[in-house]
Design a protein around this motif. Sequence first.
Motif, PDB file in Angstrom:
ATOM      1  N   GLY A  77       0.827  -1.204   0.000  1.00 47.09           N
ATOM      2  CA  GLY A  77       0.000   0.000   0.000  1.00 47.09           C
ATOM      3  C   GLY A  77       0.860   1.252   0.000  1.00 47.09           C
ATOM      4  O   GLY A  77       0.581   2.212  -0.722  1.00 47.09           O
ATOM      5  N   CYS A  78       1.940   1.227   0.801  1.00 49.69           N
ATOM      6  CA  CYS A  78       2.875   2.364   0.820  1.00 49.69           C
ATOM      7  C   CYS A  78       3.484   2.555  -0.571  1.00 49.69           C
ATOM      8  O   CYS A  78       3.588   3.683  -1.061  1.00 49.69           O
ATOM      9  N   ALA A  79       3.864   1.442  -1.194  1.00 49.05           N
ATOM     10  CA  ALA A  79       4.473   1.541  -2.518  1.00 49.05           C
ATOM     11  C   ALA A  79       3.485   2.118  -3.521  1.00 49.05           C
ATOM     12  O   ALA A  79       3.854   2.910  -4.391  1.00 49.05           O
ATOM     13  N   GLY A  80       2.215   1.733  -3.386  1.00 45.69           N
ATOM     14  CA  GLY A  80       1.196   2.273  -4.279  1.00 45.69           C
ATOM     15  C   GLY A  80       1.054   3.770  -4.115  1.00 45.69           C
ATOM     16  O   GLY A  80       0.967   4.515  -5.104  1.00 45.69           O
ATOM     17  N   ILE A  81       1.048   4.220  -2.855  1.00 47.48           N
ATOM     18  CA  ILE A  81       0.930   5.662  -2.616  1.00 47.48           C
ATOM     19  C   ILE A  81       2.171   6.373  -3.144  1.00 47.48           C
ATOM     20  O   ILE A  81       2.092   7.453  -3.734  1.00 47.48           O
ATOM     21  N   LEU A  82       3.336   5.733  -2.955  1.00 47.05           N
ATOM     22  CA  LEU A  82       4.576   6.312  -3.492  1.00 47.05           C
ATOM     23  C   LEU A  82       4.499   6.435  -5.024  1.00 47.05           C
ATOM     24  O   LEU A  82       4.915   7.442  -5.600  1.00 47.05           O
ATOM     25  N   ASN A  83       3.940   5.395  -5.667  1.00 41.52           N
ATOM     26  CA  ASN A  83       3.786   5.449  -7.130  1.00 41.52           C
ATOM     27  C   ASN A  83       2.937   6.635  -7.548  1.00 41.52           C
ATOM     28  O   ASN A  83       3.270   7.346  -8.500  1.00 41.52           O
ATOM     29  N   VAL A  84       1.822   6.829  -6.821  1.00 43.58           N
ATOM     30  CA  VAL A  84       0.930   7.932  -7.192  1.00 43.58           C
ATOM     31  C   VAL A  84       1.629   9.263  -6.938  1.00 43.58           C
ATOM     32  O   VAL A  84       1.518  10.195  -7.745  1.00 43.58           O
ATOM     33  N   TRP A  85       2.381   9.339  -5.848  1.00 41.84           N
ATOM     34  CA  TRP A  85       3.113  10.578  -5.562  1.00 41.84           C
ATOM     35  C   TRP A  85       4.120  10.860  -6.675  1.00 41.84           C
ATOM     36  O   TRP A  85       4.247  11.987  -7.149  1.00 41.84           O
ATOM     37  N   ARG A  86       4.840   9.830  -7.122  1.00 48.42           N
ATOM     38  CA  ARG A  86       5.800  10.019  -8.208  1.00 48.42           C
ATOM     39  C   ARG A  86       5.104  10.532  -9.464  1.00 48.42           C
ATOM     40  O   ARG A  86       5.665  11.285 -10.240  1.00 48.42           O
ATOM     41  N   LEU A  87       3.844  10.077  -9.617  1.00 45.17           N
ATOM     42  CA  LEU A  87       3.089  10.433 -10.824  1.00 45.17           C
ATOM     43  C   LEU A  87       2.643  11.889 -10.796  1.00 45.17           C
ATOM     44  O   LEU A  87       2.696  12.581 -11.801  1.00 45.17           O
ATOM     45  N   LYS A 139       3.598  14.395  -8.482  1.00 44.70           N
ATOM     46  CA  LYS A 139       4.382  15.409  -7.777  1.00 44.70           C
ATOM     47  C   LYS A 139       4.739  16.556  -8.728  1.00 44.70           C
ATOM     48  O   LYS A 139       4.948  16.333  -9.930  1.00 44.70           O
ATOM     49  N   PRO A 140       4.784  17.771  -8.178  1.00 43.25           N
ATOM     50  CA  PRO A 140       5.148  18.886  -9.038  1.00 43.25           C
ATOM     51  C   PRO A 140       6.591  18.749  -9.507  1.00 43.25           C
ATOM     52  O   PRO A 140       7.430  18.229  -8.749  1.00 43.25           O
TER      53      PRO A 140
END
Lengths: 101, 249
Positions: free
Chosen positions: A80-90, A92-93
């Motif tokens: 789940g953390c990795a998924g949130i990290l993926n979305v953040w990478r997507l 992020k400004p």
Amino acid sequence: MTEDRTSFEDRLRAAQTRVAGKQPAEQQPDSEDKSILALAARAGSEMLGGLIAGVLIGWGLDRWFHYRALFLVVFALLGGCAGILNVWRLVKPPGTDERES
Amino acid sequence: MASGSSIDVLGQFELHPVLGGLGEAVRLSQSPVYMVIACALVLAFLFYGMKPAAVVPGRLQAAAEICYEFVRNLAVDTIGPEGTTFFPFIFALFFFILAGNYLGLIPHSFTFTSHIAVTFALAIMVFVISIIVSLKVQGFKFFAHFMPAGAPVALAPLLVPIEILSFLSRPVSLSIRLFANMVAGHVMFDIFASFVIMLAGLGFIGDVLAVGPIVINIALIGLELLVGVLQAYVFAILTCIYLREAVAH
């Protein structure tokens, strides 16, 4: 006429830098997301992908080591953390890149 | 698809032997048949499009050239100069998926991209290629990516597994995205189509009401045309992004 000439020389220079294997400096790290639709189509599945990868790996390790659900719980959380990290990478400004990957 | 009053929306994804006894003997199902058709269509389009090889292209040739340049720009803009190396792979991937998505929209046909086995095979191929390219270009520095630079070392036991999982989630999300979009689209078609059949059993008022699902299905065709090209594009551009990370030093 002069404008034509400068634009041609600009293009020539751009072509030469391209051929020389150097990208023009204005290329942004996140310039890949030209289409906002493509971005929208990615966001949900990026998050889900992390979770599913975590659950699958945890389940597989549980089966392998005959634990009941220890790895499943741990890896589901990590996934789940990795998924949130993926979305953040997507989303992020640009400019908040913590590393050049 | 709707047998009686029950809705069997998933029956359309079942694999059956095709081509009679021969197909039965070699276990040939619709999926590989439509893959072959998709490849043949793309190849025929390019072959007959580029056959005139005219300086001033005709319509078909212009279409073939636009397709070529679209994917080439995608590859070179995203990956950089090394993109030319991977351009054939990305072109094949994009048009294979696009042809599969669009073939599935033809009534009575089969969508091979609606099977997770197919999409995951494509995704794992991209994943393995990107790992091989990473290891070849970056060597063992590749593994340094799993520890975010500047993060405290004490957090490494937490961060490294998350980074590894984030990396491993790539083929999963890549395959699930395409598969889920295709399945969802075709299930919606089937549900609305069975509404029409159910409403038709209600007499006159049902006939009038049945116009609604038909209109929705027509709109869904438009949506699915968009989703089909969008998913192929997303698959191709994500392949480009992964390869760009692989060739980056």
